[in-house]
Design a protein around this motif. Structure first.
Motif, mmCIF file in Angstrom:
data_model
loop_
_atom_site.group_PDB
_atom_site.id
_atom_site.type_symbol
_atom_site.label_atom_id
_atom_site.label_comp_id
_atom_site.label_asym_id
_atom_site.label_seq_id
_atom_site.Cartn_x
_atom_site.Cartn_y
_atom_site.Cartn_z
ATOM 1 N N TYR A 35 41.654 33.480 34.246
ATOM 2 C CA TYR A 35 41.778 34.009 35.603
ATOM 3 C C TYR A 35 40.566 33.642 36.453
ATOM 4 N N SER A 36 40.816 33.498 37.744
ATOM 5 C CA SER A 36 39.761 33.089 38.676
ATOM 6 C C SER A 36 38.755 34.202 38.867
ATOM 7 N N ASP A 37 37.630 33.856 39.471
ATOM 8 C CA ASP A 37 36.612 34.861 39.764
ATOM 9 C C ASP A 37 37.163 35.962 40.677
ATOM 10 N N SER A 38 38.040 35.595 41.589
ATOM 11 C CA SER A 38 38.591 36.597 42.506
ATOM 12 C C SER A 38 39.460 37.614 41.773
ATOM 13 N N ASP A 39 40.008 37.218 40.628
ATOM 14 C CA ASP A 39 40.822 38.116 39.813
ATOM 15 C C ASP A 39 40.028 38.776 38.687
ATOM 16 N N TYR A 40 38.763 38.397 38.550
ATOM 17 C CA TYR A 40 38.006 38.785 37.352
ATOM 18 C C TYR A 40 37.938 40.301 37.163
ATOM 19 N N TYR A 41 37.607 41.035 38.210
ATOM 20 C CA TYR A 41 37.472 42.493 38.047
ATOM 21 C C TYR A 41 38.804 43.136 37.683
ATOM 22 N N SER A 42 39.882 42.672 38.285
ATOM 23 C CA SER A 42 41.197 43.211 37.931
ATOM 24 C C SER A 42 41.544 42.863 36.495
ATOM 25 N N ALA A 43 41.222 41.633 36.075
ATOM 26 C CA ALA A 43 41.548 41.191 34.716
ATOM 27 C C ALA A 43 40.709 41.912 33.672
ATOM 28 N N SER A 44 39.418 42.046 33.938
ATOM 29 C CA SER A 44 38.521 42.620 32.926
ATOM 30 C C SER A 44 38.698 44.129 32.788
#
Length: 953
Positions: free
Chosen positions: A577-586
């Motif tokens: 996942y991209s950095d923009s999605d990182y917080y949602s993914a993690s």
């Protein structure tokens, strides 16, 4: 060596627990008649609790006591404790800190082990300094611990000799005393900070001005640095005597032989003709309420605590024990309500807890603590007090009571099922509490029988009465700790008293216990099948392939009677996942894990699982996603239902999402006050720049978490089970578990896609540098020396790196602590990984005074230079070999070791046979091979120096 360092009393004061004064009658056990009338006649509750007949309890003529028990878990091991009823509370003004100092000196020269020979000898026997060989000093006692192998008669004999030397034969050499002053000063320096500064202010209030308030075990700097050696020798002679000591020996031993050896070694101990009375100190009740608010510039959170003190209730008989069970019920039900409150969309506090427990100095207490939301101290305090008032007014519900009783019964059954697999350390702890506090020592059978019968006699009215008895407006202390910048906003005692009065006048409503009768899963999944079985001789297990492609490695064991542990992984993780999605993914997996599952919401799920031993949690890491958890046989079906549910019916509830975001944002407030955080953040930024995957979370990042996107990412990661591998270890048979695998794992969804994780190429700089950070009031320095680089991941290479870690740690302790008296603790730490590419790191850390850190860095680097030039000493290598072999023997009998090892080996695509190959692989490690890896990886140009110093003035 450790000492007790109180912070917030409800968190860190020793739990006094249930205690008993045993008479001679108490060791005879319950009469046959009493065994049958516990639930029929309350007069039986006055009977003393039976003493465990499985332990040999004795006392020598000189007053020295001993406890001996044969126990074969683990095999060929024995744990010995020497307990001394001597702590800092007995110190005179000129002795403050000497009880703890004396504990240190018992590792720096004994009659049969001069200077540092004790640690050296035991390390050569495979005993790990710190994790195995250790000691602690508290207000009222000093305790020494030594776990060793029992299959070596000479080692066992020498272990008892160590205990005898600890008991009375410390050498207390002046030169060694003077060297140890610096070590203890560094221990004291390391403990200094916001918590210590605030503690010094509130301890006199919470401890009612008693002697305990000014007798902290660490002592005073002016005493530690200046006392005359003769003072500590007199302290030793005065207090280290047989009538205040006990030896506890539990393990794979012959009790008769051990008793004979104890009599031989300890009968000739010196007995004082006119011994000083070992006075018992107490914290007297003042019969008034108290208040104190303290602040500190480095405090990160606002924490409140309400303590209501009561005279200590010792457990002397069956009725006392029954009363302790009522307190456990009260604590459990009340904290369950606070847990529900914390999961609401806008929780009133970050964390909270309430409990009736032991305190200190002859007192018990009801303690309520909370970590307040920023700017909402009043709201947080009122929320906790409101729940106490709600219980006082309306009590608990019948369903809460029955659910908690059932949960306690289930825990009792599980503990009893494992009675023949109980670890020696568990017995040692019980006997230690008996000697120090006269706590009861029940056999597994008596504990099970008495508790089971008593649980059936408890009533809801009695639990509610306990709460009313302890929750009173007398002997109440209110403590508030906060950041310095909040000082002007903090309430005074009048304001807090008004808050409490407001809550007591509120029109409250009774608690509603919301439960669901629905099953977790809406429907049973369509059953799959097993398509292949392969014997795994290397681990005495089996691999099963399911019809959907999932691989399952099964290793049945008999290490526990009823323990099954599970782990699963599949490739991908947040790397996709991209950095923009990182917080949602993690954060996706933790949000799902905090929410309900299937047809049950969060609270319903928690209540559904309350009487079950089944716990499964999903995770998404950088390169994998998966599940981990545990179960007993009875809960195994539930565990598999959860596995299926987390793949197919996950949810993120809005309340949970809002609560998580709210608490996460609040937790970031004031973190820049904390020197440790500022240092850690600076280190990460210097290594990885602004890469969000390596830096601490930010408010902006947390606000970027999108609930729908997080759930979508979670579902994506668990949409394809075809390349997942499950590892299951424990007390099951293949016949028992295969139907569950077919029903709940073979039915997991699959899709045709590439799940391979990406190499994000997040690497440390190739060239090292120095980074100095200034933060903190205390005149102390924190140093971290690090090496990073590419690594050739290999079985033997890994062992050579571990040997380097061990040898370097020994040399750092010898040089920086023992020779230069510059640190309390230090050591090397090695980490290595295979994927996505081989990488390693080696770290050296220590705290010291500002004027010493540069010279100590030079000394540490000099020890690295010596190993690179000459390799480790053969002596240090031999210590590593025996420690590894001894620990491996124990590990091979642990379910957790097998689960971790199998999972790691499969993830790294290594041979399962390597798990057992340690003894033969060690033969490939030698002085030259360790020297080679030191030169290969510890390159001067790849050295990073990170240093935390105080604020610049």
């Amino acid at each position: 060596m450790t000492i007790f360092k109180p912070l917030v009393l409800a968190f860190l004061l020793p739990t006094l627990g249930v205690q008993a004064e045993h008479t001679k009658q108490s060791v005879t056990g319950l009469t046959p008649q009493a065994k049958t009338i516990l639930t029929q006649d309350t007069t039986s509750w006055k009977m003393p609790l039976p003493f465990d007949q499985g332990v040999k309890l004795g006392k020598l003529e000189n007053g020295f006591q001993y406890y001996i028990r044969k126990n074969t878990e683990p095999e060929n091991r024995v744990t010995m404790y020497l307990a001394v009823k001597v702590g800092s509370i007995l110190e005179t003004d000129e002795e403050q800190g000497l009880a703890h100092f004396l504990e240190h000196m018992n590792f720096n020269g004994l009659k049969h082990f001069p200077k540092n020979e004790l640690v050296d000898y035991l390390q050569k026997a495979g005993v790990r300094f710190g994790s195995d060989l250790n000691a602690y000093t508290s207000f009222d006692e000093t305790v020494y611990q030594l776990p060793i192998a029992s299959d070596d008669p000479q080692l066992l004999k020498n272990g008892l000799q160590v205990m005898r030397d600890w008991a009375q034969d410390a050498m207390l050499d002046t030169e060694e005393i003077d060297k140890e002053r610096g070590v203890i000063m560094e221990e004291l320096r390391g403990s200094r900070g916001a918590q210590q500064r605030m503690r010094d202010q509130y301890f006199p209030v919470l401890l009612n001005g008693s002697r305990y308030a000014n007798r902290l075990p660490i002592g005073l700097e002016e005493v530690i640095t200046k006392f005359d050696p003769e003072v500590i020798r007199n302290f030793h002679k005065k207090w280290y005597r047989p009538d205040l000591q006990s030896l506890i020996v539990v393990g794979d031993i012959d009790p008769e032989a051990i008793e004979s050896e104890i009599k031989r070694l300890f009968s000739d101990m010196r007995v004082e003709k006119n011994p000083v009375d070992r006075k018992k100190y107490a914290v007297e009740l003042l019969n008034k309420n108290q208040f104190i608010a303290v602040t500190d510039p480095e405090m990160q959170y606002t924490v409140g605590q309400i303590l209501i003190k009561h005279p200590e209730e010792k457990v002397k008989n069956v009725g006392d024990y029954r009363r302790s069970l009522l307190k456990d019920l009260y604590n459990g039900m009340l904290n369950a309500r606070l847990g529900e409150l914390s999961q609401s969309a806008n929780p009133p506090f970050l964390q909270a807890g309430i409990g009736i427990s032991g305190f200190i100095g002859g007192l018990d207490n009801l303690s309520a603590f909370f970590v307040a939301k920023p700017g909402a101290l009043d709201e947080s305090m009122k929320a906790v007090v409101r729940e106490l008032e709600r219980v006082r007014e309306f009590g608990f519900t019948d369903t809460e009571f029955s659910r908690t009783i059932i949960s306690m019964q289930k825990d009792l059954e599980r503990g009893y099922a494992e009675r023949d697999k109980r670890k020696s350390d568990g017995f040692v702890s019980a006997y230690l509490e008996h000697f120090l506090k006269e706590s009861p020592v029940l056999s597994s059978e008596d504990h099970y029988r008495i508790t089971k019968e008593l649980l059936g006699t408890l009533t809801l009215n009695e639990v509610e009465a306990i709460g009313k008895e302890y929750y009173v407006d007398k002997n109440r202390d209110v403590l508030i700790m906060a950041p310095e910048k909040e000082k002007a906003n903090l309430p005074d005692e009048t304001k807090v008293t008004a808050w409490l009065a407001e809550v007591s006048k509120e029109k409250l409503v009774a608690y509603e216990d919301k439960v669901s009768d629905l099953p977790m899963l809406a429907a049973e999944p369509a059953k799959g099948s097993i398509t292949g079985r392969t014997e795994l001789q290397d681990i005495e297990g089996k691999q099963i392939v399911l019809s959907n492609g999932v691989k399952v490695v099964l290793k049945p064991t008999n290490f526990k009677n009823d323990e099954i542990i599970i782990q699963a992984f599949g490739p991908g993780g947040t790397s996709l996942y991209s950095d923009s999605d990182y917080y949602s993914a993690s954060n996706a997996a933790s949000l799902v894990n905090s929410s309900g599952l299937g047809q049950l919401n969060t609270i319903e799920l928690q209540k559904y699982l309350s009487d079950k031993k089944a716990n499964i949690s999903p995770y998404i890491s950088e390169r994998t996603q998966g599940l981990s958890g545990n179960s007993d046989k009875e809960g195994l079906k539930t565990a598999f239902e959860m596995i299926y549910g987390y793949f197919t019916e996950p949810r993120i509830e809005d309340d949970i999402f809002q609560s998580t975001i709210s608490r996460s944002l609040s937790s970031l407030e004031n973190r820049e006050n904390n020197p440790s955080f500022v240092f850690s953040e600076a280190v990460q930024k210097s290594l990885y720049g602004d890469n969000i995957r390596r830096n601490p979370p930010t408010a902006e990042g947390i606000k970027s978490i999108d609930k729908d996107r997080a759930l979508a990412i979670y579902k994506e990661r668990f949409a394809d089970a075809s390349d997942f591998t499950f590892t299951i270890v424990g007390s099951f048979t293949n016949e028992e578990i295969e139907p569950l695998l077919e029903q709940y794992v073979a039915s997991l969804p699959t899709i045709d896609r590439d799940n391979a994780a990406k190499d994000l190429k997040i690497l440390e700089p190739k060239k090292g540098f120095e980074k100095i950070v200034h933060k903190g009031q205390e005149q102390k320095a924190q140093v971290r020396l690090s090496f990073f680089g590419d690594y050739d991941f290999d079985e033997v290479e890994n062992l050579n790196m571990q040997a380097l870690e061990s040898a370097l740690s020994n040399k750092l302790l010898e040089r920086l602590r023992e020779e230069e008296s510059g640190v309390y603790g230090t050591g090397a730490s090695v980490q290595y990984s295979k994927k996505p590419t081989g990488r390693y790191s080696l770290h050296i850390g220590f705290g010291t005074s500002v004027d010493k850190y540069q010279s100590l860095i030079s000394s540490a680097l000099d020890e690295i230079r010596k190993i690179k030039e000459s390799g480790p000493t053969q002596s240090d290598l031999d210590k590593f070999f025996i420690e590894q072999k001894r620990q491996h023997e124990v590990n091979l009998r642990e379910n957790g070791f097998w689960l971790r090892s199998i999972n790691s080996t499969l993830n790294n695509e290594e041979e399962l046979a390597s798990i057992k190959r340690l003894p033969s692989d060690l033969e490939k490690v030698n002085v030259e091979s360790v020297k080679a890896v030191a030169n290969k990886y510890l390159k001067e140009q790849e050295l990073f120096k990170f240093i935390l110093l105080p604020d610049q003035k």
